[in-house]
Each structure stands twice: as structure tokens, then as C-alpha cells.
Design a protein around this motif. Structure first.
Motif, short mmCIF file in Angstrom:
data_model
loop_
_atom_site.label_atom_id
_atom_site.label_comp_id
_atom_site.label_asym_id
_atom_site.label_seq_id
_atom_site.Cartn_x
_atom_site.Cartn_y
_atom_site.Cartn_z
N TRP A 8 -3.52 -7.23 2.67
CA TRP A 8 -2.88 -6.42 3.70
C TRP A 8 -2.55 -7.25 4.94
O TRP A 8 -3.36 -8.10 5.34
CB TRP A 8 -3.83 -5.28 4.07
CG TRP A 8 -3.23 -4.26 4.99
CD1 TRP A 8 -2.55 -3.15 4.64
CD2 TRP A 8 -3.31 -4.26 6.42
NE1 TRP A 8 -2.17 -2.45 5.77
CE2 TRP A 8 -2.62 -3.11 6.86
CE3 TRP A 8 -3.86 -5.12 7.36
CZ2 TRP A 8 -2.49 -2.79 8.22
CZ3 TRP A 8 -3.72 -4.80 8.72
CH2 TRP A 8 -3.04 -3.64 9.13
N ASP A 38 2.00 7.61 11.15
CA ASP A 38 2.43 8.14 9.85
C ASP A 38 3.25 9.43 9.95
O ASP A 38 2.93 10.45 9.32
CB ASP A 38 1.21 8.38 8.93
CG ASP A 38 0.31 7.14 8.82
OD1 ASP A 38 0.80 6.04 9.09
OD2 ASP A 38 -0.88 7.30 8.46
N ASN A 71 0.84 -1.20 0.00
CA ASN A 71 0.00 0.00 0.00
C ASN A 71 0.87 1.24 0.00
O ASN A 71 1.56 1.47 -1.01
CB ASN A 71 -1.14 -0.04 1.03
CG ASN A 71 -0.77 -0.39 2.45
OD1 ASN A 71 -0.35 -1.49 2.73
ND2 ASN A 71 -0.94 0.52 3.38
N PHE A 79 4.37 0.44 10.29
CA PHE A 79 3.42 1.23 9.53
C PHE A 79 4.14 2.40 8.84
O PHE A 79 5.35 2.53 8.90
CB PHE A 79 2.29 1.73 10.45
CG PHE A 79 1.14 0.75 10.58
CD1 PHE A 79 1.30 -0.61 10.36
CD2 PHE A 79 -0.14 1.20 10.92
CE1 PHE A 79 0.23 -1.50 10.47
CE2 PHE A 79 -1.21 0.32 11.05
CZ PHE A 79 -1.03 -1.03 10.82
N CYS A 106 -1.59 9.67 7.09
CA CYS A 106 -0.52 10.08 6.16
C CYS A 106 -0.42 11.57 5.85
O CYS A 106 -0.68 11.99 4.71
CB CYS A 106 -0.67 9.33 4.84
SG CYS A 106 -0.64 7.56 5.00
N ALA A 156 -2.82 8.06 0.35
CA ALA A 156 -1.54 7.90 1.06
C ALA A 156 -0.41 8.63 0.34
O ALA A 156 0.69 8.10 0.18
CB ALA A 156 -1.20 6.42 1.25
#
Ligand code: FRU
Length: 479
Positions: free
Chosen positions: A77, A182, A52, A109, A230, A283
Motif C-alpha cells: 500500500w 470515501d 485495494n 483515496f 467506504c 471496501a
């Protein structure tokens, strides 16, 4: 829209809503790796299995690093790990061994990477500066990290990103709230501090500052309606003028604020705007450490939700785009166009100039393609609609509606002096459409009908004029 926390989705086993589940694939008989039926030919895909978000986008010593959220062992995922690819031109990529693997603090992550030119973190061991990755350890998403929260951590590399060591003092930013995650880090030269943008929870983001990447001070929170995950945060010249800049804060879906930043506080100039109107744009992240002589702000998105039936890989990245801030009557807007390096793939070119386009005309008649870069300037004239049909899918400009549509998505787009400009990138499973030099874009995935490779241009309701049209056949990035 309220975004559910990712770890709870993981625990409840709901993460597959992101993607249709396909049986884990291997390369089918008769197909070679990177040439499979639904393998994008000039967009990044993981060699095998799920990916991803783009992560840790950083340029160093001639190489663009592209780390990515990766499940090394599954087609869907899970087991989040930083996969790694490098390339020298934003077009060709070579996948390297995975960079960061899950540990007792969590699976790995999303996050970012920087070059620590001044060795502020003290990680440098040789003559070259260290690369530092700032990522989220997603505690509780693996049996090994059971009971741990989401925290922000560091890893560093002293060999141009080939091997990575996690910082022994992790986490550097303890858990604050929810599934905070993120981190995107930039260097703010005027105060000689690192600035981190972080997604906290709900629609709340935050900024932090640090002299050394290891100790962080909270600067502010920022509410971002309808957005989550993100963040990215960067400065851009206005209309190309490096002495007049504004700051841009983007969320995962690419929505953005334009505003001012003094090193301590970001103040938006107005409400958030939409950068891309397509169905598969998420993202987003931009490159760190692009040399000043180049000076571009280059963004890659995960084209989330694409389908790749029976393929050994799952998902693709968007084509890298250059971002600029331009003034319009409605205010400053972020514009995005494919990086100029796309020209490295240009093969045979078909060109037209000053062709009247009446309803029923198709000067392209007979043109076919699977990988194309189409660039057009069209005078709308008396037409009510103009556009292309690409492998049967309309890319349509409505004159009355002032809208550009492609693959069930629509963007507002005003003509300029009675004309519109279009750029369309066609790959095997995606169509990226750019209107008026990137004033709007539509980034979308599709599964074209295998037997239709036609490209047509059309006008309806009256005559338009093709001022210029170039169709470049593109070469695959894979030998
Ligand atoms: C965005 C995201 C991030 C998270 C990562 C997990 O797509 O949900 O918020 O860090 O993906 O893979």
C-alpha cells in the motif's frame, strides 16, 4: 473495534499490517503475465503492484468502469492513485492508464463516479455527458501535500473515462473531522439532487445533498456500530417489486442498515446486519448508472488480506455480485449472488440429479479442478453434516448448528423445507460460497495445496440426498 485513522497509520509507517510484505515481484522466468502461479483467473487483479478498494464503479456507453486504489510503484500500500480498468461484461477486464494521480491536495483515496446526464456540474464539453469522479484528496499522506487535511474533490472526463481533469475549484467539501473520506454519490431524482454518503470518523457517517456536485449541504449524521470507511447508499426493490422499495446503507465491511429515505433523512428500520461472513470482504461498492432496463445493483468488494507469494501483483477483487432485498421471517435481508455473466466462462459441465448421499459416498470421485462454479441443492435427510471438500478445504453445513462454514468463517443459515442450496466459486486463490441463493455469503482467500485439485461431496452422520448438482469448469478470462 475502533478504526485508527489511516493517515496516522501511514505517517507512523504501520500500513503494512494490512498485508504480509512481499518483495516487489516481476513475472518469473517461464511464466507469462496473467498466467503466473497465484494469479486469479477470473477475478480482477492489477496487472502489477498493489491495489485495494474498488472505486468509481460506473457504467457508461456499454462499458463497466472499474477504478481501484492502486500503488503504481510498489507491491504494498502507498502512493494512492486511481488505477483504471474497463470491461463489457463484468467478467473480462482490460487495464487502462491510471486515471487520477496524487497532487498537492493529497494522494487519491477512495470515492465514486457518476454520469452527469443533466450536466448539473457544467463539465460537459461535447455531445456526450461528462463522467464525474468524487474522491478524497488525502492531504498529509505525501510530501507534496504536507499540512493539508483530507477533503472531497471532483474530476471529470469527456472522453468516456479515458482522460480526467481535476476540477479547478477543488475541494468541493472542505475538511470536517479526522480523516473524513470515501464519498459515494447517487442521484436522487424526486428532489433532483445529488446525495453523498461520507465516512467522517470513528463509527460516524454523514449524508450531504447538492444540486450540482460542487456545493454540498449537510443532511444528517449516522452512527454505524463497529463500522468505518467506504459507505454506499442505494435503493432496492423488495422481493423484486419496483413499486415497493427500501434503502440500504452499507459500510466498508458490508454490514448494512435497511431503512427509509425521503431525500433529506435516512431512518434505519432496525439494527445493522451482516452481509458476508468470509475473511476477505471489504471496501464494498456498487455500480452507478446501470441502465433501468437492466436494473441490477451490482457490488464488488476488495478481497483484502489475500496472499500472493512472489507475484508481480498484490490483492484481488471479489467476483461481482447482484444484490437483492428479500423478505424472511426475521425481516428484510440483503442477498448477494454472482452475476449471471459468470456463465460466459462455463466450460464442460458435470451434472447429477437425485443421488442418495450416504456417509462414505462420493459421486464426484475423481473430479478435479482449479477454476469451478459448483451449484448444489441438497436435502439434508438424516445427515448431521453435508458439504464439499474443495482442494482439501471443507465447505461444511452443520445440520444441528444451522451453520455454513468455509475457510475458518461461519455463517448462520436455516434450511428451507429441509434443503439447502449452495454455490461455490473456486479460483486459484479464493473461494466464494453462497448459501440459499445468496441469503448468506462467505468471501475468502486461500492458498491451496498445489498438488490437491480434488473436489468431493460428502454427508456425515446419516444419509442426505443430492437433489441437483452441477459442476461447471470455468475458462480463464485471460487468453
Ligand atoms: C479502505 C480505505 C479507505 C481509503 C482507502 C485508502 O480500505 O482505507 O477508507 O480511502 O482505503 O487506500
Amino acid at each position: 473495534m475502533t478504526l485508527p485513522p489511516i493517515s496516522s497509520l501511514f505517517r507512523r509507517g504501520f500500513v503494512n499490517f494490512w498485508v504480509l510484505a512481499f518483495a516487489a515481484g516481476t513475472v518469473a522466468a517461464g511464466e507469462t503475465l496473467y498466467h503466473e502461479t497465484w494469479r486469479p483467473q477470473f477475478h480482477f487483479t492489477a496487472q502489477k503492484n498493489w491495489h485495494n478498494d474498488p472505486n468509481g464503479l460506473v457504467f457508461f456507453r456499454g462499458e463497466y468502469h472499474l477504478f481501484f486504489q492502486h500503488n503504481p510503484t510498489g507491491i504494498n500500500w502507498g502512493n494512492m492513485t486511481w488505477g483504471h480498468a474497463v470491461g463489457r461484461d463484468l467478467v473480462h477486464w482490460r487495464q487502462l492508464p491510471n486515471a487520477l494521480e496524487p497532487d498537492r491536495l493529497g494522494t487519491i483515496f477512495s470515492g465514486s463516479a457518476v454520469v452527469d446526464w443533466q450536466n448539473t456540474a457544467g463539465f460537459r464539453s461535447g455531445r456526450e455527458p461528462a463522467l464525474v469522479a468524487i474522491y478524497t484528496a488525502a492531504g498529509g499522506t505525501s510530501p507534496e501535500s504536507k499540512g493539508q487535511p483530507f477533503t472531497q474533490c471532483l474530476a471529470y472526463s469527456n472522453d468516456r473515462g479515458r482522460t480526467w481533469t481535476k476540477f479547478a475549484g477543488n475541494p468541493v467539501l472542505p475538511h470536517i473531522v479526522g480523516d473524513n473520506r470515501d464519498p459515494k454519490v447517487i442521484w436522487f431524482a424526486p428532489t433532483r439532487r445529488w446525495i453523498m454518503a461520507l465516512f467522517k470518523d470513528g463509527h460516524t457517517y454523514a449524508l450531504f445533498a447538492s444540486p450540482n456536485l460542487k456545493s454540498w449541504t449537510h443532511l444528517q449524521d449516522l452512527e454505524f456500530p463497529d463500522c468505518g470507511e467506504c459507505p454506499d447508499f442505494f435503493e432496492l426493490p423488495v422481493d423484486g417489486n419496483r413499486r415497493h422499495t427500501r434503502w440500504v446503507f452499507t459500510a466498508a465491511n458490508g454490514h448494512y442498515f435497511v431503512g427509509g429515505f425521503d431525500g433529506a433523512k435516512f431512518t434505519p428500520d432496525g439494527p445493522p446486519q451482516v452481509a458476508d461472513w468470509g475473511k476477505n470482504y471489504y471496501a464494498v461498492q456498487t455500480y452507478s448508472d446501470i441502465p433501468p432496463a437492466d436494473g441490477r445493483r451490482i457490488q464488488i468488494a476488495w478481497m483484502n488480506g489475500g496472499r500472493y507469494p512472489d507475484m508481480p501483483f498484490n490483492q484481488q477483487m471479489s467476483f461481482p455480485c447482484e444484490l437483492t432485498l428479500r423478505s424472511f421471517p426475521e425481516g428484510l435481508r440483503l442477498c448477494r449472488v454472482p452475476v449471471r455473466e459468470i456463465a460466459k466462462l462455463h466450460g464442460h459441465q458435470h451434472a447429477w440429479k437425485n443421488v442418495t448421499l450416504r456417509p462414505g459416498d462420493d459421486p464426484l470421485a475423481g473430479l478435479e479442478g482449479e477454476l469451478l462454479d459448483i451449484r448444489a441443492e441438497i436435502e439434508l435427510g438424516d445427515a448431521s453434516e453435508v458439504g464439499f471438500r474443495v482442494r482439501g478445504e471443507p465447505v461444511r453445513y452443520s445440520v444441528a448448528g444451522k451453520t455454513l462454514s468455509s475457510l475458518d468463517a461461519t455463517a448462520p443459515l436455516a434450511p428451507v423445507n429441509g434443503r439447502i442450496q449452495l454455490q461455490i466459486l473456486l479460483d486459484r486463490t479464493s473461494l466464494e460460497v453462497f448459501g440459499n441463493a445468496g441469503r448468506v455469503s462467505l468471501t475468502s482467500c486461500f492458498l491451496p495445496k498445489p498438488d490437491n485439485r480434488r473436489v468431493e461431496v460428502y454427508a456425515a452422520g446419516g444419509a442426505a440426498k443430492i437433489i441437483s448438482l452441477r459442476v461447471y469448469e470455468l475458462r480463464s478470462i485471460w487468453p
